[in-house]
Structures are given as structure tokens and as C-alpha cells.
Design a protein around this motif. Sequence first.
Motif, PDB file in Angstrom:
ATOM      1  N   CYS A   4       0.811  -1.224   0.000  1.00  0.00           N
ATOM      2  CA  CYS A   4       0.000   0.000   0.000  1.00  0.00           C
ATOM      3  C   CYS A   4       0.841   1.268   0.000  1.00  0.00           C
ATOM      4  O   CYS A   4       1.899   1.339   0.615  1.00  0.00           O
ATOM      5  CB  CYS A   4      -0.901   0.024   1.224  1.00  0.00           C
ATOM      6  SG  CYS A   4      -2.134  -1.264   1.206  1.00  0.00           S
ATOM      7  N   ASP A   5       0.325   2.276  -0.675  1.00  0.00           N
ATOM      8  CA  ASP A   5       0.893   3.617  -0.605  1.00  0.00           C
ATOM      9  C   ASP A   5       0.160   4.479   0.415  1.00  0.00           C
ATOM     10  O   ASP A   5       0.761   5.350   1.051  1.00  0.00           O
ATOM     11  CB  ASP A   5       0.817   4.305  -1.980  1.00  0.00           C
ATOM     12  CG  ASP A   5       1.709   3.636  -2.999  1.00  0.00           C
ATOM     13  OD1 ASP A   5       2.938   3.611  -2.778  1.00  0.00           O
ATOM     14  OD2 ASP A   5       1.188   3.116  -3.999  1.00  0.00           O
ATOM     15  N   ILE A   6      -1.133   4.255   0.544  1.00  0.00           N
ATOM     16  CA  ILE A   6      -1.970   5.062   1.441  1.00  0.00           C
ATOM     17  C   ILE A   6      -2.995   4.123   2.079  1.00  0.00           C
ATOM     18  O   ILE A   6      -3.542   3.241   1.414  1.00  0.00           O
ATOM     19  CB  ILE A   6      -2.718   6.174   0.672  1.00  0.00           C
ATOM     20  CG1 ILE A   6      -1.737   7.011  -0.160  1.00  0.00           C
ATOM     21  CG2 ILE A   6      -3.509   7.069   1.622  1.00  0.00           C
ATOM     22  CD1 ILE A   6      -2.416   7.842  -1.241  1.00  0.00           C
ATOM     23  N   GLU A   7      -3.265   4.341   3.370  1.00  0.00           N
ATOM     24  CA  GLU A   7      -4.348   3.604   4.021  1.00  0.00           C
ATOM     25  C   GLU A   7      -5.295   4.600   4.681  1.00  0.00           C
ATOM     26  O   GLU A   7      -4.872   5.593   5.287  1.00  0.00           O
ATOM     27  CB  GLU A   7      -3.834   2.625   5.070  1.00  0.00           C
ATOM     28  CG  GLU A   7      -4.973   1.815   5.685  1.00  0.00           C
ATOM     29  CD  GLU A   7      -4.532   0.657   6.553  1.00  0.00           C
ATOM     30  OE1 GLU A   7      -5.390  -0.171   6.911  1.00  0.00           O
ATOM     31  OE2 GLU A   7      -3.325   0.580   6.882  1.00  0.00           O
ATOM     32  N   LEU A   8      -6.592   4.320   4.560  1.00  0.00           N
ATOM     33  CA  LEU A   8      -7.632   5.168   5.128  1.00  0.00           C
ATOM     34  C   LEU A   8      -8.374   4.418   6.218  1.00  0.00           C
ATOM     35  O   LEU A   8      -8.479   3.191   6.176  1.00  0.00           O
ATOM     36  CB  LEU A   8      -8.639   5.594   4.051  1.00  0.00           C
ATOM     37  CG  LEU A   8      -8.310   6.780   3.146  1.00  0.00           C
ATOM     38  CD1 LEU A   8      -7.034   6.549   2.360  1.00  0.00           C
ATOM     39  CD2 LEU A   8      -9.475   7.038   2.189  1.00  0.00           C
ATOM     40  N   GLY A   9      -8.917   5.179   7.170  1.00  0.00           N
ATOM     41  CA  GLY A   9      -9.737   4.585   8.215  1.00  0.00           C
ATOM     42  C   GLY A   9     -10.383   5.654   9.065  1.00  0.00           C
ATOM     43  O   GLY A   9     -10.074   6.844   8.938  1.00  0.00           O
ATOM     44  N   GLY A  10     -11.297   5.234   9.932  1.00  0.00           N
ATOM     45  CA  GLY A  10     -11.904   6.157  10.872  1.00  0.00           C
ATOM     46  C   GLY A  10     -10.881   6.642  11.878  1.00  0.00           C
ATOM     47  O   GLY A  10      -9.843   5.994  12.102  1.00  0.00           O
ATOM     48  N   ASN A  11     -11.145   7.794  12.503  1.00  0.00           N
ATOM     49  CA  ASN A  11     -10.158   8.325  13.438  1.00  0.00           C
ATOM     50  C   ASN A  11      -9.996   7.456  14.678  1.00  0.00           C
ATOM     51  O   ASN A  11      -9.029   7.626  15.430  1.00  0.00           O
ATOM     52  CB  ASN A  11     -10.468   9.776  13.824  1.00  0.00           C
ATOM     53  CG  ASN A  11     -11.881   9.965  14.334  1.00  0.00           C
ATOM     54  OD1 ASN A  11     -12.548   9.010  14.739  1.00  0.00           O
ATOM     55  ND2 ASN A  11     -12.354  11.202  14.320  1.00  0.00           N
ATOM     56  N   ASP A  12     -10.894   6.497  14.905  1.00  0.00           N
ATOM     57  CA  ASP A  12     -10.724   5.559  16.007  1.00  0.00           C
ATOM     58  C   ASP A  12      -9.782   4.413  15.639  1.00  0.00           C
ATOM     59  O   ASP A  12      -9.458   3.579  16.485  1.00  0.00           O
ATOM     60  CB  ASP A  12     -12.077   4.992  16.447  1.00  0.00           C
ATOM     61  CG  ASP A  12     -12.806   4.261  15.320  1.00  0.00           C
ATOM     62  OD1 ASP A  12     -12.481   4.514  14.137  1.00  0.00           O
ATOM     63  OD2 ASP A  12     -13.711   3.461  15.612  1.00  0.00           O
TER      64      ASP A  12
END
Length: 414
Positions: free
Chosen positions: A199-207
Motif C-alpha cells: 500500500c501507498d496510502i491507508e484510510l480509516g476512521g479516526n478511532d
Amino acid sequence: MNSKTPSGLSPQNAQKVQEAMAEIQRGASELIGAEYIASLVGKYYQSGERFIVKAGFDPTAPDLHLGHTVLLQKLATFQRYGGDVKFLIGDFTATIGDPSGKSETRKQLSPEEVQANAQTYKEQVFKILDPKYTEVCFNSKWLHELGVGGLVHLTSKFSVARMLERDDFEKRYQENRPISIIEFIYPLLQGYDSVALNCDIELGGNDQKFNLLVGRTLQRAYGLPKEQSVLTVPLLEGLDGVNKMSKSLGNYIGVTEKHCAMYAKIMSISDVLMWKYYDLLSLKSLSEIEALKNGVDSGEIHPKKVKEDLALEITAKYHSLPLAHEAKREFDAVFSKDDTPSDIPEMEFQSGIWICELLKLAGLCSSTSQARRDIQGGGVKIDKQKIIDENYRFESGSYVLQIGKRKFIKAIIK
């Protein structure tokens, strides 16, 4: 969350990168590694080279609501600027259980439950994501292959001290409440996903910030020539304007809601919360939203008109523009004439059920205490007649319950 424009770009591409980064950072809680993202977007505009963006979803619920789509919207934004999305369904990690900021281990799912929920997710995400630039992945593919030896090697990459930096683990440890070893392993497995997918970027909720950062650490530990950037998004408040959107609280707007119900629910949010929904869910540009805010502040535009446009946009996205306009006509008729909607959900209950319990189970109230308050305030009607007895229990029959002008349920009492 400031980022520098990569050097070596033409003035035109440099401007495009700046505009892309503004949209990428829009509504985000935190962005770690912004310069790396800017460089990836710059390469995309310069040579067409695409990059990998990942977000993980544990299939613990069969349906998505608008709170989930905040993350999907951000993934779709990356797709417009060169991102290839790895939509990761955690069919392996879902069988473990991650507290995700909660005080206890989450219920484990059976393999059959995981697969059924995962299929539902796959059917819904393409309402937002571009299938051309999306790959649906299952982490069982590489985590089953990891084996005991690989798992032992993985645990050597992270210390217990680092693991206890996670807020919920630290709190439970200090309060002498149990933390299973498997809960320590969960963030490592999620981080290993980033290694396996490059991966270059990972997204997720702030939790999920801690777990996302583990991915960066493991990429370094396994010798990858990159360190993924991390972008977190805020949790979207539900219809009550206080708690995060949740089916268990009854304050949600489901992706599969019927068009009239979806439109009416969006119209029920507060004027203040409306702007957060615009930032996180609308496809309008930042400048367009700012113009709307200025129009409302100056009195040139009525907030109701702005909210109607938002409700139309979101309803059209998940249904169609004609159905969105039909929902508006239905809503306007109910709102102005106090009519009962032609299409309201039905639920079955047993004879003798307490009215406050029914209102909670039907999702019209977040709790029995709230139901009591709504009845005491004169906001609850049964078959268009105001109910004042908070101890009322239903006999067999069919009833239309209403709270305010927008919340309806048809209760079939057996």
C-alpha cells in the motif's frame, strides 16, 4: 495537514496537484505523510502512473449506512486523482474481534456470517466506487498462508510497550481488565495487510489511527521501499446530532433505505449538522459549499433550500434523480399537509409490548427514556391521535406510529 507541491511539474500540473490535495484533505481528521501523497498525485498527472489506496472493512454488519460511506467517498476521491483502491474485506480478521476503542472484545463471527455480510458489502460499494479502479480483496488469502512461523516472526516486529500506547488497551490495563493476546495480534494482522498489498496510502476512521500506523511500522520492518501515508476521517453523527451514526442507536440512514425514507431522514438533520454532511458526503466542490454557506449567512438562501439540495443529491446517488424528486414531493406533502406517507416501513411485534420498548426497537427513539420524553412532550401519535400514556401496551392489530412530521412506522401486533 499542509503538503508541498512536488518539484519538476509544469505550472498546470502543479495547480492540479494543489486542487487534488485540497479535496483529499477535505473533511479529514488527520493526514500523516501528505508530501508523499502529493508526490504520488504529481506522478499521476505527469506520467499516468497510479498508486495503491487501501481501506479495510470487517464484515460485521450486513448493510452500510451513510456513516460508512464517508470512507467510501474519500476512496472515490483518490480514484479521481490516480488511486487504485484495494477494498479489503477482513474475512480473516473479522473472526478474531477488535475492540476498536470499546471496552470489551467484539463478538466473533462464524465463517458463514462473514461471507454473507461480505457479499452484501460487495453489492453496495459500487454505488460509490468506480469498479474500473477497485479490487475487492479478502485478507484470508495471505493471512491463512502466513502460518505459525510467519505469525511468530510478525509478533517480533512490535513490542508490548508500543501496543499499550493504544488508548483503549492502556485504559483496560490500568483498570486491571483483561486483554487477550489475540487482541494484540489483531493490529499486527491489519498492519500486515499493508505489507501484503504494498500500500501507498491507508484510510480509516479516526478511532483506527493506531492500527493504521502499525502498517507504516511493519512496512519498514519488512523492508518495503515505502512507508504508507495515513488519512483518518471523522465519525459521522447520526440523526440525533450527538452520537455517531449507528443502527443500534436507531439514528442511521441506510444505503438501502427506500428513497422516500432516505430523503425524509436527511431533511430531519439540524441546520448545523447539514454542513458536515455536505463536507463529507456531497460531491459539490469546496468553493460551491462555501458559496452556499455565505448565501445562508447573508440571508440570500434559506437553509431549508440548501438541505433540500443535499437530500436530493444523496437520494439520487443511491436511487435515481426521478425517485429523488418523487421523494421530495412526498415529503413536501407530508410536511405541509400532515399526511401519512404512502410507503412506510412495517414491523411485527408481540401483543402486550410496551410503547416505549416498541419505539426503541422500531428505531424511532434511541432509548426507552427518550421515548418517555417524546410522549411526555406530546410528540408521539398512534393513528394520528396524540398518545399521553407512557405506560400504554399494544393489543393485537395494525397501528401507524408517528413522531414529529417525519418518523413513521406501521406496527403489526400479533
